[in-house]
Design a protein around this motif. Structure first.
Motif, PDB file in Angstrom:
ATOM      1  N   GLU A  75       7.552  -8.840   2.624  1.00 54.43           N
ATOM      2  CA  GLU A  75       8.432  -8.568   1.491  1.00 54.43           C
ATOM      3  C   GLU A  75       9.883  -8.909   1.800  1.00 54.43           C
ATOM      4  O   GLU A  75      10.649  -9.257   0.891  1.00 54.43           O
ATOM      5  N   PHE A  76      10.257  -8.812   3.084  1.00 55.77           N
ATOM      6  CA  PHE A  76      11.637  -9.047   3.493  1.00 55.77           C
ATOM      7  C   PHE A  76      11.646  -9.851   4.790  1.00 55.77           C
ATOM      8  O   PHE A  76      10.679  -9.846   5.554  1.00 55.77           O
ATOM      9  N   ALA A  77      12.769 -10.540   5.036  1.00 66.46           N
ATOM     10  CA  ALA A  77      12.897 -11.316   6.263  1.00 66.46           C
ATOM     11  C   ALA A  77      14.361 -11.440   6.644  1.00 66.46           C
ATOM     12  O   ALA A  77      15.255 -11.320   5.791  1.00 66.46           O
ATOM     13  N   VAL A  78      14.590 -11.678   7.926  1.00 70.27           N
ATOM     14  CA  VAL A  78      15.912 -12.026   8.434  1.00 70.27           C
ATOM     15  C   VAL A  78      15.918 -13.523   8.689  1.00 70.27           C
ATOM     16  O   VAL A  78      15.007 -14.060   9.331  1.00 70.27           O
ATOM     17  N   THR A  79      16.910 -14.222   8.163  1.00 72.42           N
ATOM     18  CA  THR A  79      17.006 -15.662   8.361  1.00 72.42           C
ATOM     19  C   THR A  79      18.480 -16.050   8.334  1.00 72.42           C
ATOM     20  O   THR A  79      19.355 -15.224   8.575  1.00 72.42           O
ATOM     21  N   TYR A  80      18.780 -17.313   8.007  1.00 69.41           N
ATOM     22  CA  TYR A  80      20.146 -17.826   8.058  1.00 69.41           C
ATOM     23  C   TYR A  80      20.485 -18.510   6.740  1.00 69.41           C
ATOM     24  O   TYR A  80      19.605 -19.003   6.034  1.00 69.41           O
ATOM     25  N   GLY A 110       2.744   9.329   0.559  1.00 70.63           N
ATOM     26  CA  GLY A 110       3.509   8.798  -0.564  1.00 70.63           C
ATOM     27  C   GLY A 110       4.455   7.678  -0.225  1.00 70.63           C
ATOM     28  O   GLY A 110       5.209   7.221  -1.085  1.00 70.63           O
ATOM     29  N   LEU A 111       4.453   7.198   1.030  1.00 71.50           N
ATOM     30  CA  LEU A 111       5.345   6.117   1.435  1.00 71.50           C
ATOM     31  C   LEU A 111       4.751   4.764   1.065  1.00 71.50           C
ATOM     32  O   LEU A 111       3.564   4.520   1.259  1.00 71.50           O
ATOM     33  N   LYS A 112       5.589   3.899   0.535  1.00 77.33           N
ATOM     34  CA  LYS A 112       5.155   2.528   0.256  1.00 77.33           C
ATOM     35  C   LYS A 112       5.333   1.693   1.512  1.00 77.33           C
ATOM     36  O   LYS A 112       6.393   1.691   2.128  1.00 77.33           O
ATOM     37  N   GLU A 113       4.310   0.959   1.896  1.00 78.87           N
ATOM     38  CA  GLU A 113       4.341   0.155   3.120  1.00 78.87           C
ATOM     39  C   GLU A 113       4.770  -1.271   2.809  1.00 78.87           C
ATOM     40  O   GLU A 113       4.184  -1.928   1.945  1.00 78.87           O
ATOM     41  N   VAL A 114       5.810  -1.730   3.506  1.00 77.24           N
ATOM     42  CA  VAL A 114       6.293  -3.103   3.357  1.00 77.24           C
ATOM     43  C   VAL A 114       6.525  -3.691   4.739  1.00 77.24           C
ATOM     44  O   VAL A 114       6.574  -2.970   5.744  1.00 77.24           O
ATOM     45  N   GLN A 137      13.139   8.419   4.103  1.00 75.87           N
ATOM     46  CA  GLN A 137      13.918   9.144   3.098  1.00 75.87           C
ATOM     47  C   GLN A 137      13.956   8.392   1.768  1.00 75.87           C
ATOM     48  O   GLN A 137      14.110   9.002   0.707  1.00 75.87           O
ATOM     49  N   HIS A 138      13.806   7.073   1.832  1.00 73.21           N
ATOM     50  CA  HIS A 138      13.813   6.258   0.616  1.00 73.21           C
ATOM     51  C   HIS A 138      12.402   5.845   0.202  1.00 73.21           C
ATOM     52  O   HIS A 138      12.216   4.909  -0.587  1.00 73.21           O
ATOM     53  N   GLY A 139      11.398   6.538   0.750  1.00 76.39           N
ATOM     54  CA  GLY A 139      10.022   6.354   0.302  1.00 76.39           C
ATOM     55  C   GLY A 139       9.289   5.164   0.890  1.00 76.39           C
ATOM     56  O   GLY A 139       8.292   4.711   0.305  1.00 76.39           O
ATOM     57  N   LEU A 140       9.750   4.674   2.036  1.00 77.11           N
ATOM     58  CA  LEU A 140       9.166   3.456   2.606  1.00 77.11           C
ATOM     59  C   LEU A 140       8.626   3.659   4.012  1.00 77.11           C
ATOM     60  O   LEU A 140       9.161   4.440   4.800  1.00 77.11           O
ATOM     61  N   LYS A 141       7.568   2.931   4.316  1.00 75.08           N
ATOM     62  CA  LYS A 141       7.097   2.730   5.683  1.00 75.08           C
ATOM     63  C   LYS A 141       7.272   1.240   5.959  1.00 75.08           C
ATOM     64  O   LYS A 141       6.619   0.400   5.333  1.00 75.08           O
ATOM     65  N   THR A 155       0.830  -1.186   0.000  1.00 69.70           N
ATOM     66  CA  THR A 155       0.000   0.000   0.000  1.00 69.70           C
ATOM     67  C   THR A 155       0.869   1.243   0.000  1.00 69.70           C
ATOM     68  O   THR A 155       2.014   1.213   0.422  1.00 69.70           O
ATOM     69  N   THR A 156       0.304   2.330  -0.466  1.00 76.03           N
ATOM     70  CA  THR A 156       0.995   3.610  -0.449  1.00 76.03           C
ATOM     71  C   THR A 156       0.277   4.531   0.519  1.00 76.03           C
ATOM     72  O   THR A 156      -0.931   4.738   0.413  1.00 76.03           O
TER      73      THR A 156
END
Length: 330
Positions: free
Chosen positions: A87-92, A32-36, A62-66, A27-28
């Motif tokens: 959209e993103f994750a921390v793993t091994y 104007g921030l894109k939510e991820v 600053q890079h357009g993200l929430k 969502t935006t």
């Protein structure tokens, strides 16, 4: 099918059946921030400092993200990212290899190494004089009882000429020397967390880094991943996310005390003196021996992939290029 692969596929099937519409809807915001969403591998700790610096310092905006940062709960971060619940994750590294070598490979790629070297190892009481994996014979080891854990123990004991069958393995009840009590001799811990805490608590311990026992065990743990849909169809968002995260880790490298204070706002119940010592240690480790934070190398991925294959954790190998990309590290 190997146990590790079955775990990923079963969880992926479960999430796929319960998912509402597959991919996460981005969502935006009105500004104007894109939510991820980023899902962590565990509870917040100094492995994650750069992420929280990016959030607190406004780098994501600053890079357009929430960016919504969440903990995995009872789910697996790797699979949540693969099926589009984040959209993103921390793993091994090993989880990426499990996912990519499954009979139905999960569509993920590692996009950054949070730490350049494996900062984990085996701890024991100094009085027990456990100086080598050879001394594991006749001892009790407590861990999380994963197939990869047993493989590592077999490898390091074999390398020292020890008999793995003479080691007793049980489930761990906590982290650090205090959780081991009188019945446990050895545990596997991260130096930047449990080992530092034990020493600050006054415990006299022996510590053996796994990377010094077998060069293939100097793998990336943890890493940041995304799914292939993001890489193929929204690389601009991936680049924006990584630019902000890298900025956060570079800040933590240069200013560990200030970074620790930012993380302390997230985990206020954690002792600040301990948090600062942990942060100082990891700030020196994040990009050690690398030209820049986040970069990964084929030989690291190939080495541990071969190790996993040798010890039956996966049933075939795949090249490093199918597991990670450096394209978003500038």
């Amino acid at each position: 099918m190997k146990k590790g692969l079955a775990m990923f596929l079963a969880l992926g099937l479960c999430l796929g059946m319960t998912a509402c519409g597959g991919q996460t809807e981005q969502t935006t915001e009105g500004d104007g921030l894109k939510e991820v969403t980023l899902v962590l591998d565990y509870v917040p700790n100094t492995n994650h400092t750069g992420i929280y610096v990016a959030q607190k310092s406004g780098y994501f905006e600053q890079h357009g993200l929430k960016v919504n940062i969440i903990e995995p709960g009872d789910n697996d971060a790797t699979t949540l990212c693969a099926v589009g619940k984040a959209e993103f994750a921390v793993t091994y590294q090993e989880n990426v290899t499990y996912a990519r070598t499954a009979s139905e490979p999960l569509p993920i790629r590692a996009i950054a190494a949070i730490i350049q070297h494996n900062t984990s190892g085996f701890i024991s009481r100094a009085e027990d004089n456990i100086q080598s994996p050879k001394d594991f014979e006749g001892k009790v080891y407590a861990g999380w009882q994963a197939p990869s854990e047993e493989a590592v123990l077999k490898a390091v004991m074999a390398g020292a000429g020890a008999d793995f069958s003479k080691l007793t393995m049980v489930g761990a009840t906590g982290s650090g020397l205090e959780s081991m009590g009188d019945d446990i001799d050895i545990q596997w811990e991260f130096e930047g967390w449990a080992v530092i805490n034990d020493r600050m608590q006054g415990y006299d311990i022996n510590y053996m880094p796994v990377k010094d026992l077998d060069s293939r065990l100097d793998y990336y743990t943890p890493v940041i991943i995304t799914n292939e849909d993001m890489i193929e169809n929204d690389p601009e968002t991936v680049q924006a996310f990584m630019d902000a995260v890298k900025q956060g880790y570079e800040y933590a490298i240069e200013s560990p005390e200030a970074a620790a204070n930012i993380l302390h706002e997230v985990i206020p119940d954690t002792d600040m003196d301990f948090l600062l010592e942990s942060q100082k240690f990891l700030s020196d480790q994040y990009s050690l021996d690398s030209d820049t934070w986040g970069l990964m190398k084929d030989e690291v991925w190939d080495g541990y992939t071969e190790f996993m294959y040798e010890y039956g954790l996966i049933d075939h190998t795949i090249p490093a290029s199918e597991q990670y990309t450096n394209q978003f590290i500038k």
